[in-house]
Design an enzyme around this catalytic site. Structure first.
Site, PDB file in Angstrom:
ATOM      1  N   THR A  48      38.091  42.018  45.509  1.00 17.11           N
ATOM      2  CA  THR A  48      38.751  42.056  44.204  1.00 17.11           C
ATOM      3  C   THR A  48      39.381  40.688  43.990  1.00 17.11           C
ATOM      4  O   THR A  48      39.511  39.907  44.930  1.00 17.11           O
ATOM      5  CB  THR A  48      39.848  43.144  44.150  1.00 17.11           C
ATOM      6  OG1 THR A  48      40.784  42.892  45.203  1.00 17.11           O
ATOM      7  CG2 THR A  48      39.286  44.534  44.348  1.00 17.11           C
ATOM      8  N   GLY A  49      39.801  40.415  42.761  1.00 15.71           N
ATOM      9  CA  GLY A  49      40.405  39.112  42.487  1.00 15.71           C
ATOM     10  C   GLY A  49      39.451  38.225  41.719  1.00 15.71           C
ATOM     11  O   GLY A  49      38.507  38.710  41.072  1.00 15.71           O
TER      12      GLY A  49
ATOM     13  N   THR B 290      40.155  45.383  39.849  1.00 16.64           N
ATOM     14  CA  THR B 290      38.858  45.934  40.257  1.00 16.64           C
ATOM     15  C   THR B 290      39.165  47.006  41.287  1.00 16.64           C
ATOM     16  O   THR B 290      40.260  47.015  41.846  1.00 16.64           O
ATOM     17  CB  THR B 290      38.019  44.823  40.949  1.00 16.64           C
ATOM     18  OG1 THR B 290      37.818  43.757  40.026  1.00 16.64           O
ATOM     19  CG2 THR B 290      36.670  45.317  41.440  1.00 16.64           C
TER      20      THR B 290
ATOM     21  N   THR C 136      34.603  47.554  37.835  1.00 16.44           N
ATOM     22  CA  THR C 136      35.627  46.758  37.165  1.00 16.44           C
ATOM     23  C   THR C 136      35.333  46.580  35.686  1.00 16.44           C
ATOM     24  O   THR C 136      34.164  46.691  35.269  1.00 16.44           O
ATOM     25  CB  THR C 136      35.712  45.349  37.814  1.00 16.44           C
ATOM     26  OG1 THR C 136      36.848  44.661  37.321  1.00 16.44           O
ATOM     27  CG2 THR C 136      34.477  44.515  37.514  1.00 16.44           C
TER      28      THR C 136
ATOM     29  N   SER D   8      41.973  48.078  34.320  1.00 17.89           N
ATOM     30  CA  SER D   8      41.095  47.061  34.917  1.00 17.89           C
ATOM     31  C   SER D   8      39.749  47.628  35.353  1.00 17.89           C
ATOM     32  O   SER D   8      38.933  46.898  35.921  1.00 17.89           O
ATOM     33  CB  SER D   8      41.784  46.426  36.121  1.00 17.89           C
ATOM     34  OG  SER D   8      41.962  47.376  37.145  1.00 17.89           O
TER      35      SER D   8
HETATM   36  N1  GLY Z   1      36.674  40.580  40.629  1.00 14.79           N
HETATM   37  C1  GLY Z   1      36.465  40.998  39.310  1.00 14.79           C
HETATM   38  C2  GLY Z   1      35.950  39.954  38.443  1.00 14.79           C
HETATM   39  O1  GLY Z   1      36.139  38.782  38.678  1.00 14.79           O
HETATM   40  O2  GLY Z   1      35.320  40.287  37.454  1.00 14.79           O
END
Ligand code: GLY
Length: 351
Positions: free
Chosen positions: A249-250, A198, A216, A84
């Site tokens: 993150t998310g 991430t 990420t 990731s």
């Molecule tokens: N939080 C990482 C993304 O949505 O790309």
């Protein structure tokens, strides 16, 4: 012994609740004052130890806090086992790995970011060069790659065999009606889950100076050119040397439209502790979605550290066995801290 939520909140409010994650889960609460320097990352013990240790080596010698978070983030960017972030990250819908990253340095309030960067294993280091060696804050796509090459970075294939196979499975199972067959020709399986993994790394040095990095490969199998929250200052990362730092993150789209990390830091400025601030940012995302009539089937997680070195973490979704985690390294060693969450994954509201 697991903590009751009420007790955990009470302890966290006193900035001394630390739930140590043992192999079997969250087992213990320990009291302890925050100490400086401190480095934190948005992962549990396994990655937290490797990532934080790289930055800790710099911080403990009195080195620069920006060097510490960059070197820590590089550990996971360069490791192909993580799918990731950086090298080995899952690709976009065309099978091309596109990376996003940002960094921010408290003492100058300067920042830098790259988005949709292809072929460079360490986007956080390129983001830092945008911050330090240009008058810009965000460079994207081919321009970002050319900028990295100008600074001596090698352009390499970032798609590992493991990530290619994951992508191919996803592609072959998108629809029964296209021309891509999985090995058992024509047998349609359920879609593979998509990932938003991430990593955030935040640190405070002995003098109370802060820095942060978010990096990420973004949403797996995204539309080429999609940019998430990670390279957006105020969304995936925010650092304010007077107050503290936060990272997300998310699901990035939700973090962008709520200005998530900025909001967490603003709440800490208003007096909330890091855990309360992270939890309130999660609540805000839920409220925005409720107003729009959207069911919460996704999660976002925030981590935060304030200038004193107090750490917090919260997510929209979690479970008792698998709570949102943040790992913290100080002179006392590594601690994996279980954060708060609003809903368990079955949808029950804990708030
Ligand atoms: N939080 C990482 C993304 O949505 O790309």
């Amino acid at each position: 012994m697991s903590l009751s939520r009420r007790n955990f909140v009470k302890l966290a409010a006193g900035m001394s609740a630390i739930s140590v994650l043992a192999k079997s889960g969250v087992t213990k609460a320990k009291r302890g004052e925050p100490s400086l320097p401190v480095i934190v990352c948005s992962r549990g013990e396994k990655w937290g130890r490797k990532v934080n240790r790289a930055g800790w080596k710099i911080l403990q010698k009195g080195g620069n806090v920006m060097d510490a978070v960059e070197k820590a983030a590089n550990i996971v960017e360069l490791d192909p086992r993580d799918d990731s972030v950086g090298y080995g990250g899952l690709p976009n819908e065309e099978g091309v790995v596109q990376l996003d990253s940002s960094c921010m340095y408290g003492p100058t309030h300067n920042c830098g970011a790259v988005a949709c960067l292809e072929g460079i294993k360490t986007p956080s280091s390129v983001a830092r060069l945008v911050m330090e060696r240009t008058d810009h804050m965000l460079i994207v796509g081919l321009g970002a790659q050319r900028f990295a090459r100008a600074h001596g970075f090698l352009v390499q294939e970032l798609l590992t065999e493991k990530a290619r196979i994951e992508w191919l499975k996803w592609k072959e199972n998108l629809s029964k009606d296209d021309d891509w067959f999985s090995p058992k020709d024509g047998v349609y399986r359920d879609r593979q889950g998509r990932k938003y993994g991430t990593i955030n790394v935040l640190a405070v040095d002995r003098g109370g100076n802060l820095a942060g990095v978010t990096t990420t490969s973004g949403l797996s199998f995204k539309i080429p050119g999609r940019v998430g929250d990670s390279p957006i200052i105020g969304a995936g990362l925010y650092v304010d040397n007077e107050v503290g730092a936060a990272g997300a993150t998310g699901r990035g789209e939700e973090v962008i439209r709520s200005c998530g990390s900025f909001y967490v830091v603003a709440l800490m400025r208003a007096g909330k502790n890091p855990t309360q601030a992270c939890l309130d940012a999660c609540r805000r995302i839920v409220e925005i979605n409720k107003r729009a009539g959207t069911r919460i089937t996704f999660s976002d997680k925030f981590i935060a550290v304030n200038k004193k070195g107090e750490v917090g973490c919260a997510a929209i979704l979690g479970t008792k066995k698998d709570p949102p985690m943040v790992s913290v390294m100080t002179s006392k060693g590594l601690k994996a801290i279980a954060g708060e969450y609003l809903y368990d994954r079955e949808g029950k509201n804990r708030d």
